[in-house]
Design a protein around this motif. Structure first.
Motif, short mmCIF file in Angstrom:
data_model
loop_
_atom_site.label_atom_id
_atom_site.label_comp_id
_atom_site.label_asym_id
_atom_site.label_seq_id
_atom_site.Cartn_x
_atom_site.Cartn_y
_atom_site.Cartn_z
N GLN A 147 97.46 -32.45 -16.04
CA GLN A 147 97.03 -32.33 -17.29
C GLN A 147 96.82 -30.99 -17.67
OE1 GLN A 147 97.26 -35.14 -19.43
NE2 GLN A 147 97.30 -33.70 -20.81
N ASP A 148 96.15 -30.13 -16.81
CA ASP A 148 95.65 -29.00 -17.07
C ASP A 148 96.92 -28.11 -17.57
OD1 ASP A 148 93.20 -29.29 -16.78
OD2 ASP A 148 93.28 -28.76 -14.57
N ILE A 149 98.24 -28.14 -16.77
CA ILE A 149 99.41 -27.65 -16.87
C ILE A 149 99.96 -27.91 -18.11
CG2 ILE A 149 101.48 -26.97 -16.03
CD1 ILE A 149 100.31 -27.29 -13.09
N LYS A 150 100.17 -29.43 -18.38
CA LYS A 150 100.50 -29.47 -19.76
C LYS A 150 99.86 -29.18 -20.93
CE LYS A 150 101.63 -33.79 -22.50
NZ LYS A 150 101.13 -33.16 -23.68
N ASP A 151 98.56 -29.15 -20.83
CA ASP A 151 97.78 -28.63 -21.91
C ASP A 151 98.22 -27.11 -22.25
OD1 ASP A 151 96.42 -30.99 -22.24
OD2 ASP A 151 94.68 -30.56 -21.20
N LEU A 152 98.05 -26.43 -20.98
CA LEU A 152 98.42 -24.90 -21.06
C LEU A 152 99.86 -24.81 -21.86
CD1 LEU A 152 97.95 -21.87 -20.28
CD2 LEU A 152 98.74 -22.44 -18.20
N PHE A 153 100.77 -25.48 -21.38
CA PHE A 153 102.19 -25.37 -22.07
C PHE A 153 102.10 -25.67 -23.41
CE2 PHE A 153 106.47 -26.69 -23.35
CZ PHE A 153 107.18 -25.69 -22.70
N ASP A 154 101.32 -26.76 -23.77
CA ASP A 154 101.26 -27.27 -25.09
C ASP A 154 100.50 -25.95 -26.06
OD1 ASP A 154 102.20 -29.55 -24.79
OD2 ASP A 154 100.08 -30.63 -24.63
N ARG A 155 99.61 -25.39 -25.41
CA ARG A 155 99.06 -24.13 -26.38
C ARG A 155 99.99 -23.10 -26.32
NH1 ARG A 155 93.68 -22.48 -23.03
NH2 ARG A 155 94.07 -20.75 -24.60
N ILE A 156 100.80 -22.50 -25.35
CA ILE A 156 101.60 -21.71 -25.24
C ILE A 156 102.74 -21.94 -26.35
CG2 ILE A 156 103.35 -20.28 -24.00
CD1 ILE A 156 101.58 -20.79 -21.58
N SER A 157 103.02 -23.14 -26.52
CA SER A 157 104.28 -23.42 -27.34
C SER A 157 103.82 -23.33 -28.94
CB SER A 157 104.81 -25.12 -27.20
OG SER A 157 103.45 -25.75 -27.86
N ASN A 158 102.65 -23.02 -29.14
CA ASN A 158 102.24 -22.76 -30.52
C ASN A 158 102.46 -21.22 -30.84
OD1 ASN A 158 101.77 -25.47 -31.40
ND2 ASN A 158 99.81 -25.38 -30.18
N TYR A 159 102.31 -20.56 -29.66
CA TYR A 159 102.45 -19.13 -29.85
C TYR A 159 103.95 -18.35 -30.26
CZ TYR A 159 97.79 -19.19 -27.91
OH TYR A 159 96.53 -19.50 -27.62
N GLU A 160 104.12 -17.33 -30.54
CA GLU A 160 105.21 -16.73 -30.68
C GLU A 160 105.65 -15.74 -29.44
OE1 GLU A 160 107.85 -13.18 -33.31
OE2 GLU A 160 105.69 -13.78 -33.86
N PHE A 161 106.74 -16.04 -28.60
CA PHE A 161 107.02 -15.37 -27.48
C PHE A 161 107.61 -14.09 -27.87
CE2 PHE A 161 109.88 -14.46 -23.81
CZ PHE A 161 108.87 -14.22 -22.82
N LEU A 162 107.03 -12.97 -27.21
CA LEU A 162 107.17 -11.52 -27.92
C LEU A 162 108.07 -10.89 -26.55
CD1 LEU A 162 104.08 -10.31 -29.65
CD2 LEU A 162 106.17 -11.40 -30.41
N GLY A 163 108.26 -11.72 -25.53
CA GLY A 163 109.22 -11.21 -24.37
C GLY A 163 108.27 -10.82 -23.24
N PHE A 164 108.89 -10.18 -22.36
CA PHE A 164 108.15 -9.51 -21.16
C PHE A 164 107.82 -8.17 -21.21
CE2 PHE A 164 110.83 -13.13 -19.66
CZ PHE A 164 109.76 -13.92 -18.75
N TYR A 165 106.54 -7.82 -20.69
CA TYR A 165 106.05 -6.36 -20.55
C TYR A 165 106.71 -5.83 -19.26
CZ TYR A 165 102.89 -7.10 -24.41
OH TYR A 165 102.38 -7.45 -25.66
N ASN A 166 107.38 -4.52 -19.33
CA ASN A 166 107.47 -3.70 -18.39
C ASN A 166 106.73 -2.63 -18.08
OD1 ASN A 166 110.11 -5.23 -17.86
ND2 ASN A 166 110.86 -4.02 -19.65
N ILE A 167 105.95 -2.35 -16.84
CA ILE A 167 105.18 -1.44 -16.47
C ILE A 167 105.72 -0.29 -16.17
CG2 ILE A 167 103.53 -0.61 -14.85
CD1 ILE A 167 102.42 -3.38 -14.66
#
Length: 203
Positions: A147-167
């Motif tokens: 349930q924690d993983i599902k809740d985390l995915f639900d939260r992330i789905s409301n954000y705009e994905f800006l891509g990956f950061y490269n160090i």
């Protein structure tokens, strides 16, 4: 502690929770002590299964897989099924220049496309993520409940994905393989921007 390839932190554990805690600690040290609240480790065996659960992942093939997987032709847009998806993200030897850097570019591209595809699937099926985590449970190691993983995915789905950061850093030839060394100043800048909130002066 020892200065080695970051991924070896996982190797020095038991392949389960100890390995995950080792990796979380190594990543925290790399990112100037930023707190790692939880971890989720997924084995490569899960790639083909989850890929097919979302209905396949469409992307443009970035590397030449001739002789490794002839269904993956550079420059073509394909809908990856399970086996070919795994070849795409895992292939290194005999693919393009054979470097891990080339493979990581493909992995980031695939994860971006997989994430967007999974979001669409989750929008049309509220139980999708919960069911997916349950079906993939034997391939997952985490300190979170389903349930924690599902809740985390639900939260992330409301954000705009800006891509990956490269160090930023430099790649040099070691004794046997190419080694990447992150730039310390670049790491500090990224860690501060992502994980720290500046203190306001008291009025």
């Amino acid at each position: 502690t020892v200065k080695q390839q970051l991924a070896l932190a996982h190797t020095y554990g038991n392949g389960q929770n100890v390995s995950c805690r080792n990796t979380a600690g190594a990543v925290s040290n790399l990112l100037m002590g930023a707190s790692i609240d939880h971890y989720v480790s997924v084995t490569m065996d899960a790639v083909s299964i989850f890929n097919d659960m979302v209905g396949g992942v469409e992307l443009e093939v970035l590397s030449d897989f001739t002789g490794v997987d002839d269904s993956l032709k550079k420059g073509e847009t394909v809908l990856l099924d399970g086996e070919h998806a795994l070849n795409y993200v895992r292939g290194r030897h005999g693919v393009a220049d054979g470097t891990n850097a080339d493979r990581m570019i493909r992995q980031r591209q695939y994860l971006d496309a997989l994430y967007k595809t999974a979001l669409k699937r989750a929008d049309s099926d509220e139980a999708f993520i919960f069911n997916a985590v349950q079906q993939l449970s034997e391939y997952i190691v985490s300190d979170c409940y389903v349930q924690d993983i599902k809740d985390l995915f639900d939260r992330i789905s409301n954000y705009e994905f800006l891509g990956f950061y490269n160090i930023e850093g430099k790649s040099v030839m070691g004794e046997r393989l190419v080694e990447f060394y992150p730039d310390e100043e670049a790491v500090k800048k990224l860690a501060v921007e992502l994980f720290y909130i500046p203190k306001r002066n008291a009025v």
